[in-house]
Every structure is written in C-alpha cells, then in structure tokens.
Enzyme design. Structure first.
Site, PDB file in Angstrom:
ATOM      1  N   THR A 186       0.865  -1.185   0.000  1.00  0.00           N
ATOM      2  CA  THR A 186       0.000   0.000   0.000  1.00  0.00           C
ATOM      3  C   THR A 186       0.901   1.234   0.000  1.00  0.00           C
ATOM      4  O   THR A 186       2.051   1.171   0.448  1.00  0.00           O
ATOM      5  CB  THR A 186      -0.924   0.047   1.228  1.00  0.00           C
ATOM      6  OG1 THR A 186      -0.099   0.102   2.387  1.00  0.00           O
ATOM      7  CG2 THR A 186      -1.820  -1.165   1.304  1.00  0.00           C
ATOM      8  N   GLU A 331      -5.964  -3.902   0.327  1.00  0.00           N
ATOM      9  CA  GLU A 331      -6.161  -4.992   1.286  1.00  0.00           C
ATOM     10  C   GLU A 331      -7.365  -5.871   0.913  1.00  0.00           C
ATOM     11  O   GLU A 331      -7.640  -6.866   1.555  1.00  0.00           O
ATOM     12  CB  GLU A 331      -6.381  -4.429   2.696  1.00  0.00           C
ATOM     13  CG  GLU A 331      -5.120  -3.866   3.338  1.00  0.00           C
ATOM     14  CD  GLU A 331      -4.872  -2.397   3.022  1.00  0.00           C
ATOM     15  OE1 GLU A 331      -5.427  -1.898   2.016  1.00  0.00           O
ATOM     16  OE2 GLU A 331      -4.121  -1.754   3.786  1.00  0.00           O
ATOM     17  N   LYS A 444     -13.813  17.996  11.262  1.00  0.00           N
ATOM     18  CA  LYS A 444     -14.636  18.076  12.470  1.00  0.00           C
ATOM     19  C   LYS A 444     -14.880  19.544  12.788  1.00  0.00           C
ATOM     20  O   LYS A 444     -13.961  20.266  13.143  1.00  0.00           O
ATOM     21  CB  LYS A 444     -13.945  17.378  13.645  1.00  0.00           C
ATOM     22  CG  LYS A 444     -13.926  15.878  13.481  1.00  0.00           C
ATOM     23  CD  LYS A 444     -12.618  15.257  13.930  1.00  0.00           C
ATOM     24  CE  LYS A 444     -12.429  13.915  13.266  1.00  0.00           C
ATOM     25  NZ  LYS A 444     -11.097  13.726  12.689  1.00  0.00           N
ATOM     26  N   TRP A 449     -19.456  16.415  11.795  1.00  0.00           N
ATOM     27  CA  TRP A 449     -18.519  16.038  10.754  1.00  0.00           C
ATOM     28  C   TRP A 449     -18.945  16.629   9.413  1.00  0.00           C
ATOM     29  O   TRP A 449     -20.131  16.631   9.071  1.00  0.00           O
ATOM     30  CB  TRP A 449     -18.453  14.515  10.622  1.00  0.00           C
ATOM     31  CG  TRP A 449     -17.668  13.867  11.715  1.00  0.00           C
ATOM     32  CD1 TRP A 449     -17.190  14.475  12.838  1.00  0.00           C
ATOM     33  CD2 TRP A 449     -17.272  12.507  11.787  1.00  0.00           C
ATOM     34  NE1 TRP A 449     -16.517  13.571  13.609  1.00  0.00           N
ATOM     35  CE2 TRP A 449     -16.558  12.350  12.993  1.00  0.00           C
ATOM     36  CE3 TRP A 449     -17.439  11.398  10.970  1.00  0.00           C
ATOM     37  CZ2 TRP A 449     -16.012  11.126  13.385  1.00  0.00           C
ATOM     38  CZ3 TRP A 449     -16.903  10.181  11.354  1.00  0.00           C
ATOM     39  CH2 TRP A 449     -16.192  10.044  12.559  1.00  0.00           C
TER      40      TRP A 449
HETATM   41  P1  ADP Z   1      -3.695   3.481  -1.059  1.00  0.00           P
HETATM   42  O1  ADP Z   1      -4.031   4.572  -2.028  1.00  0.00           O
HETATM   43  O2  ADP Z   1      -3.543   3.930   0.361  1.00  0.00           O
HETATM   44  O3  ADP Z   1      -2.689   2.510  -1.544  1.00  0.00           O
HETATM   45  P2  ADP Z   1      -5.813   1.894  -1.937  1.00  0.00           P
HETATM   46  O4  ADP Z   1      -5.391   2.108  -3.332  1.00  0.00           O
HETATM   47  O5  ADP Z   1      -5.942   0.557  -1.420  1.00  0.00           O
HETATM   48  O6  ADP Z   1      -4.948   2.634  -0.949  1.00  0.00           O
HETATM   49  O7  ADP Z   1      -7.107   2.744  -1.744  1.00  0.00           O
HETATM   50  C1  ADP Z   1      -8.107   2.426  -0.844  1.00  0.00           C
HETATM   51  C2  ADP Z   1      -8.876   3.637  -0.438  1.00  0.00           C
HETATM   52  O8  ADP Z   1      -9.238   4.440  -1.557  1.00  0.00           O
HETATM   53  C3  ADP Z   1     -10.181   3.300   0.213  1.00  0.00           C
HETATM   54  O9  ADP Z   1     -10.009   2.933   1.547  1.00  0.00           O
HETATM   55  C4  ADP Z   1     -10.958   4.599   0.039  1.00  0.00           C
HETATM   56  O10 ADP Z   1     -10.605   5.554   1.000  1.00  0.00           O
HETATM   57  C5  ADP Z   1     -10.484   5.090  -1.297  1.00  0.00           C
HETATM   58  N1  ADP Z   1     -11.454   4.727  -2.338  1.00  0.00           N
HETATM   59  C6  ADP Z   1     -11.404   3.715  -3.205  1.00  0.00           C
HETATM   60  N2  ADP Z   1     -12.460   3.723  -4.039  1.00  0.00           N
HETATM   61  C7  ADP Z   1     -13.226   4.786  -3.679  1.00  0.00           C
HETATM   62  C8  ADP Z   1     -14.463   5.346  -4.133  1.00  0.00           C
HETATM   63  N3  ADP Z   1     -15.133   4.838  -5.159  1.00  0.00           N
HETATM   64  N4  ADP Z   1     -14.929   6.436  -3.491  1.00  0.00           N
HETATM   65  C9  ADP Z   1     -14.263   6.978  -2.462  1.00  0.00           C
HETATM   66  N5  ADP Z   1     -13.098   6.510  -1.990  1.00  0.00           N
HETATM   67  C10 ADP Z   1     -12.578   5.428  -2.586  1.00  0.00           C
END
Ligand code: ADP
Length: 547
Positions: A186, A331, A444, A449
């Site tokens: 990640t 994940e 906040k 929120w």
């Molecule tokens: P990272 O960018 O930290 O590597 P990921 O690519 O796994 O993480 O992204 C996961 C996160 O991306 C989710 O937990 C969420 O916050 C955000 N996310 C993914 N798809 C959407 C969506 N359609 N709308 C809003 N947020 C999203």
C-alpha cells in the site's frame, strides 16, 4: 460426510489453461513502450508464460520466492503474472511512482530475487540497484536489440534473452490453493508501506466475483481496456478475470494521456474500460473540444477515489456510457462494492436513480461489511448514520506480509475478525454503501462532521473547476473549518466569491467552506489519488480569513 466432488485447488494457472483451450485465438493487444502496437493471442500468452516459468526454474528459485516487476500494462507484464504465480513463486508488482527510497525499501522487505522492468524505468533501476542486494537478476522487458549497451546495471539482460531459449512445454505444478501468489504494497502515506499478500484461492475467487453481471459483467463479447495499472492491486483483478471470460484485452502501455487512450478505445473497439477518476478527467478533457464520440464503449468502472457526479453525468448524458462506481482497497484485492441498480429501482425517475448511482454501491458476494460507532457497536443501515466501515471475506487480508505490528484485524463481540478500512461510510436500507470520507480526512467542525468528498463533488460541478481538494484548517472556536483548494480549468475566469456563492443551496450553510485557495496543481500520490497530507504541508502557515 464429505461431498463426492472432485477436489481441485483454485490456482491462477488454471485461468490461463482455460483461456488457451477455450479462447485460444482471443486477442491481446498492447501499446508498447516503444510506441508501436503489439498483437497476439491467449494461446501465445500461455506458451510464453510457460517460458517465463522455465526461466525462473532455471535460476533455481524456490517455491514462494519473490519476482518483482516495475512495468506498465502490457503483454510481457501479463506473462509475468502467470509465469511467476503459476510456477509457485510470488509476483511482486512494484509501483514505479513511489519514491526511489521507498522502492528500495520494499524490494528489500520483499527480498525480491529477480526484478523485471520496462525501459522507461531504467533511471529508477540505476538509482536503486546498488541498494537491492537480494536481486540476483535484473531483466529489461524489451527485445534484445533494444538493450542499452552501458546501462550501469550489473548483469542486465533482456526479457527476450531471458525467456527466448526456453522450451514452452512446461507443466503447471499443483499445490495448496492457499499458497501466496502475488503481493502489493500500500502507498503508505504514514509509516512504512505494508504488503497485502494474495493467495491463489483469493485471486481466483476474486476473479469469478469481478466478472459477475452486477460487478464488471465481463464476457467473451467484450473488448476490455484496463487503464488502471497492473502495478497497483493487480489492475483490479482484470488480468485474472479476462482469461476466465475470454474477452479481448487491450493494454495502454505508458500512454495514459486523453488522446492516446481515446485512440486506443476507438481503434480496438473497446466496450469496457476501468480506471481512476483522474485518468477519465484527461479523456473527457480531450474529447469535449473536438466533439469526439465513442463508437463501442458502453460502460466504465471508476473507483480508487470518489467519482465526482459531474463525471458520471458527462459519461452518461453526453456519451451514453454507463458508469459503474466501485470501491475497494489494496487490502481487498481490491473489489468491495460496485454500484448497479436493483430491479425495483428501474421505474424510478432519472434523478432518483442518479442519487443511487453516486454511492459506492452494494457488497459483492464474498465481502461482508458493516459500519460501527466508537464502541464497536453496529450502526443502522438507514443511509444517515455514519461510522467506521469494517469488512471481511476470503479476498480481504488477514494480516500483512512480515508484519511487525499487531494484527490489523478488529475482533467484534462474537470474536469474528473484521478489517477496518479506515473509511467512514453510511449504508442504506437497500445495502448501498456511501463513503463519507477517509477517517483521517473527515473535517470536524463544532462537534459535527463535514464530508470533504461532498464539498469536492460540489466544487467539481462548477464549470471552471478542473480539480478540487477540501481539507480542514484549525479554528479556535469550531476546532476545524473546511477550505477548498482549487485548480482552474485553462482559461476559466471566476473568483473566490463566485465559487463560494456556487455552494449556496447545494449544502448546509455551515458546511460551506470558509475559503477558496487557488493552486496550480493538487499533489497526487503514487496511485493518482490526491495527497492531502502533502497539500496540508504546502499550506502550512495558512490562516483562515478573519483569524
Ligand atoms: P492506497 O491509495 O492507500 O494505496 P488503496 O489504493 O488501497 O490505498 O485505496 C483504498 C482507499 O481508496 C479506500 O479505503 C478509500 O478511501 C479510497 N477509495 C477507493 N475507491 C473509492 C471510491 N469509489 N470512493 C471513495 N473513496 C474510494
């Protein structure tokens, strides 16, 4: 009493064997790093993947040893997907957009033994190779005559040299379906990156699920363009769902600008495409001025970050393309929810249907989800109550690779382990989940929120706004107040006051941002998402108006 059915492990190699046997002449088209178009079939893919497996065997790699890629979407990368995992080794797809220090860190953490890279990333490899002692072989994903003479990378060979002399008659081994197949770190906006370690079983189950009609709905009739990179969460599983369905596959290589993507979609009769909102922003930006149309594209999956309503509308109303809003994470392999309507929604007026389509969608069979309050108690599915979103299922991580911290799972009162997504969401009575925010981005204000996503969505609806990021700024009375950083579209003329007035009537008065900050660009992370931590750093010293 056990059932009397054949026991056959769910292995990634079986997807390829199926495609070779039943869709052997199915086409795979790739734009190469060199710029030309390469074409071959699932039959060719299968033969060359076996050569990859042979090359790995030839180096004496053990079961579960890691082989890494630093590569764009293309046929050679796909061969690695099957050759590495199919032979029982673990494919580590490295995100080339990470900082070189992070790349060196994760290559060492994963103990990668071979690293195959597109020549685009040669400067990156030159910068990190001396810091990656576990890598015994560096391989450039190119023809032998393209190999640079003095790369400075010891022992560098071309991919074609590496696999070319290998016979293609390798028999895929059978082993426990729970064996590791691939891994993805990640982005790690805080602390060191963490790796999700996928298994053959989780990948095959996810591939089945992703192809379902209410998910991506892939079929042999489709021509599929994954713009979403194969170096991040396995391009949302498309490399596995494609051979399972026999669809045509189209890879964009490094050319992700609006014009190149549009030309590929048209030239290859693409019916289905998948990507993050920033990519589609560039595509629509290219199409609008010239009045361009799609001839075959009929649906697109958009996810990775919230898809602005203006984008869903543009695809649907201007181009007749159905947008499937999706949510997931590294994940989760990554698919969790996808937004398609239910039968009972079809009779609703268009505005009502649009309200549903904006949500992140319903859980896919295989993923269970719930929202909980601060005490871990489950919140109602009423579309209003919001809380921390937890998930579980056979393609959700149980732990991270070589995790030195505590288990990431959260045990509920029944002792079941759930993965906390870090997202805050609502779920409505029909099971449609809507992300309010990432828990660290939620604003906040006065004990209430404010969803930064809601504010960004409104701002993005303004015709002059190219990109918007909403963050909370410290306030002595309210704790935090929202401000919105905005990138203007080229030539757009509007003021801070114009944009603030645009918010009137679109959200509660107290949620309207206190300020608009015009910026040249919003910092993006390695996966194309807005990096709000960096934006906050850039705005250090900023004070809200009147303070
Ligand atoms: P990272 O960018 O930290 O590597 P990921 O690519 O796994 O993480 O992204 C996961 C996160 O991306 C989710 O937990 C969420 O916050 C955000 N996310 C993914 N798809 C959407 C969506 N359609 N709308 C809003 N947020 C999203």
């Amino acid at each position: 009493m056990l059932g009397l059915m054949q026991s056959q492990p769910l292995l990634i190699s079986s997807l390829l064997e199926f495609a070779e046997r039943h869709h052997g002449d199915g086409e795979i088209v790739s734009r190469r790093v060199e710029g030309d178009i390469h074409r071959y079939t699932y039959r060719d893919l299968a033969a060359r993947s076996r050569q990859v497996a042979r090359a790995i065997e030839g180096m004496g790699l053990q079961f579960s040893d890691r082989v890494a890629t630093l590569a764009w979407n293309g046929y050679r990368h796909l061969e690695m997907y099957f050759g590495v995992s199919g032979s029982g080794r673990v494919l580590h797809t490295v995100n080339p957009r990470l900082h070189p220090d992070q790349i060196a860190w994760i290559v060492n953490h994963a103990e990668d033994q071979v690293l195959c890279f597109d020549l685009t990333f040669l400067p990156l490899v030159q910068a990190v190779h001396a810091r990656c002692p576990t890598v015994r072989q560096w391989v450039a994903l190119c023809d032998t005559d393209r190999l640079p003479a003095d790369s400075g990378v010891p022992g560098l060979i071309s991919y074609e040299q590496w696999i070319g002399a290998q016979p293609s008659d390798y028999a895929w081994p059978s082993f426990d379906e729970n064996s590791a197949s691939s891994m993805c770190y990640t982005s790690g906006t805080t602390g060191n990156p963490k790796a999700a370690l996928y298994s053959h079983r989780s990948s095959v189950l996810h591939a089945y699920a992703a192809a379902l009609p209410d998910v991506m709905g892939l079929s042999a009739k489709d021509s599929v363009l994954p713009v979403v990179p194969m170096f991040h969460v396995n391009a949302w599983g498309i490399p596995y769902s494609a051979p399972l369905t026999g669809c045509k596959l189209v890879f964009p290589g490094p050319a992700l600008d609006g014009r190149s993507v549009y030309e590929l979609i048209e030239a290859e009769g693409v019916t289905f495409a998948a990507g993050v909102p920033t990519v589609w922003q560039m595509l629509l930006g290219h199409m609008k001025p010239g009045g361009l149309r799609f001839s075959h594209l009929n649906r697109t999956v958009i996810g990775g970050s919230a898809c602005p309503p203006a984008m869903i509308n543009a695809f649907q109303d201007d181009y007749g393309v159905e947008v499937l809003h999706a949510w997931g994470m590294t994940e989760m392999s990554p698919l969790g929810t996808l937004c398609t309507l239910k039968n009972k929604h079809l009779a609703l007026p268009p505005e009502e249907r649009m309200k549903i389509r904006l949500k992140q969608g319903r859980a896919i069979f295989g993923v269970d989800m719930k929202i909980v309050d601060g005490n871990g108690d489950e919140l109602p599915w009423d579309g209003k109550a919001y809380g921390d979103l937890l998930v579980k299922g056979p393609w959700v991580v149980a732990d991270y690779f070589r995790n030195e911290g505590a288990s990431p799972l959260y045990a509920d009162k029944q002792g079941r382990g759930w993965f906390p997504t870090g997202d805050v969401a609502t779920i409505d009575a029909d099971g449609y989940m809507q992300i309010t925010d990432r828990s660290k981005d939620v604003i906040k204000s006065g004990g209430e929120w404010i969803s930064s996503i809601d504010i960004e969505n409104i701002a993005m609806g303004h015709p002059g706004v190219a990109m918007a990021a909403c963050i909370g700024m410290p306030h002595p009375k309210w704790d935090e107040r929202p401000v919105v950083a905005v990138v203007k579209k080229p030539g757009a003329e509007f003021s801070r006051e114009d944009l603030l007035a645009y918010f009137e009537g679109k959200t509660a008065k107290w949620q309207i941002p206190d300020d608009v900050i015009f910026v040249e660009a919003i910092p993006l992370g390695a996966t194309g998402k807005m990096l709000k931590t960096r934006l906050r750093e850039q705005l250090k010293g900023y004070r809200l108006p009147g303070l």
